[in-house]
Design an enzyme around this catalytic site. Structure first.
Site, PDB file in Angstrom:
ATOM      1  N   ARG A   1       0.815  -1.211   0.000  1.00 44.05           N
ATOM      2  CA  ARG A   1       0.000   0.000   0.000  1.00 44.05           C
ATOM      3  C   ARG A   1       0.848   1.261   0.000  1.00 44.05           C
ATOM      4  NH1 ARG A   1      -2.980   1.884  -2.713  1.00 44.05           N
ATOM      5  NH2 ARG A   1      -3.919  -0.194  -2.721  1.00 44.05           N
TER       6      ARG A   1
ATOM      7  N   LYS B   1       2.809  24.818  -3.238  1.00 43.67           N
ATOM      8  CA  LYS B   1       1.518  24.259  -2.800  1.00 43.67           C
ATOM      9  C   LYS B   1       1.574  22.740  -2.899  1.00 43.67           C
ATOM     10  CE  LYS B   1      -0.980  28.405  -4.211  1.00 43.67           C
ATOM     11  NZ  LYS B   1      -1.972  29.001  -5.120  1.00 43.67           N
TER      12      LYS B   1
ATOM     13  N   LYS C   1       5.822  38.867  -2.438  1.00 42.78           N
ATOM     14  CA  LYS C   1       4.414  38.701  -2.785  1.00 42.78           C
ATOM     15  C   LYS C   1       3.630  39.963  -2.420  1.00 42.78           C
ATOM     16  CE  LYS C   1       2.969  34.830  -3.539  1.00 42.78           C
ATOM     17  NZ  LYS C   1       2.647  34.149  -4.809  1.00 42.78           N
TER      18      LYS C   1
ATOM     19  N   GLU D   1       6.287  39.949  -7.213  1.00 47.04           N
ATOM     20  CA  GLU D   1       4.947  39.758  -7.775  1.00 47.04           C
ATOM     21  C   GLU D   1       4.306  41.113  -8.043  1.00 47.04           C
ATOM     22  OE1 GLU D   1       0.972  38.726  -5.518  1.00 47.04           O
ATOM     23  OE2 GLU D   1       2.113  36.885  -5.848  1.00 47.04           O
TER      24      GLU D   1
ATOM     25  N   ASP E   1       0.695  38.217 -11.543  1.00 43.90           N
ATOM     26  CA  ASP E   1      -0.299  37.477 -10.766  1.00 43.90           C
ATOM     27  C   ASP E   1      -1.721  37.773 -11.234  1.00 43.90           C
ATOM     28  OD1 ASP E   1      -1.066  35.734  -8.615  1.00 43.90           O
ATOM     29  OD2 ASP E   1      -1.726  37.509  -7.525  1.00 43.90           O
TER      30      ASP E   1
END
Length: 282
Positions: free
Chosen positions: A103, A138, A170, A200, A222
């Site tokens: 598994r 992510k 960011k 960004e 973005d």
């Protein structure tokens, strides 16, 4: 895509943690109860759908961590295209050992093959352009190294592995620091010359600020529409590396790539990839 494998020692802790989770406090109770000691078998991991394989190295480590005496043969290495029915790996040896590792090996291989397959679909949409498909941070907590490797197996490229890899400013950094210019001025005053800088921007006005102020090697565009991305390419005229990001669905990739951007980043590669259907049969 054929790549040199990662050193096993980097992957060992991930595989060990997964095996410990699955084996619990007492090992494989079912197998210990119903499989006579010394029973030997051969098994095959087969593809049940088409895609790009990834995770064979991790699967091999899982089987050998449970039982180093198992004989393994990888027929479809990481990065290889696969069709339904293809045999990816052959395993021979103690039946209990094979069952105890099954598994974990399939969980890794199915998950990573799904990422590689989705990446390959995105890459296919960039044909005839300079655009490269890249992942993001992510990723599944604890599995970043193997998920990013799966992106490479699918023909993509990797973004940062951690916050310490590069400076990526960011929107929240810009808000907290007081604007694009203060951010870039701080970078020029404090950042090492060895560190790559990306910032960004949400608007073309912000992009023009970056071009005027300097201090960055790359700009992340973005959530811009395709027309804005094309205009950003025109304004930049090759002076900076441009990365398009945000809402990068598969059906958009071809038109975004055609604008001339250097990179297209998609969090979906790692957070939304469907597990590829693989199975192990005796």
């Amino acid at each position: 895509m054929s790549l040199p494998p990662l050193p096993d020692m980097i992957l060992d802790p991930l595989v060990r943690a997964a095996l410990m989770e699955d084996l619990g406090t007492y090992g494989d109770l079912t197998t210990r109860t119903v499989i006579p000691e010394g029973t030997r078998y051969s098994a095959r991991i087969r593809a049940r759908e088409a895609g790009i394989v990834s995770g064979m190295q991790v699967a091999r480590i899982a089987f050998h961590m449970v039982d180093p005496a198992l004989k393994l043969r990888v027929l479809k290495p990481d990065g290889a295209p696969i069709a339904p029915g293809d045999v990816l790996m052959e395993i021979e040896g103690d039946a209990a050992s094979i069952l105890s590792a099954e598994r974990v090996a399939l969980n890794f291989a199915g998950r990573l093959s799904g990422i590689a397959t989705m990446t390959a679909a995105y890459v296919a949409e960039t044909g005839g352009t300079q655009a490269r498909i890249t992942c993001t941070r992510k990723t599944t907590p604890g599995l970043r190294i193997v998920e990013k490797q799966a992106v490479l197996h699918g023909g993509g490229f990797n973004h940062r592995f951690s916050l310490s890899d590069a400076i990526l400013v960011k929107d929240n950094h810009i808000a907290a620091a007081g604007g694009v210019r203060p951010v870039l001025q701080a970078i020029k005053a404090r950042a090492s010359h060895m560190i790559r800088v990306e910032i960004e921007v949400d608007t073309l006005d912000q992009l023009e600020e970056v071009l005027d102020e300097g201090g960055a090697e790359a700009v992340l565009l973005d959530n811009m529409d395709t027309g804005e991305i094309g205009e950003a390419v025109r304004l930049t005229a090759g002076r900076l590396c441009l990365e398009a990001s945000g809402n990068m669905r598969l059906e958009r990739i071809a038109e975004v790539a055609a604008t001339g951007v250097d990179y297209i980043s998609a969090g979906a590669l790692t957070h939304s990839a469907k597990t590829l259907d693989l199975g192990l049969d005796f």
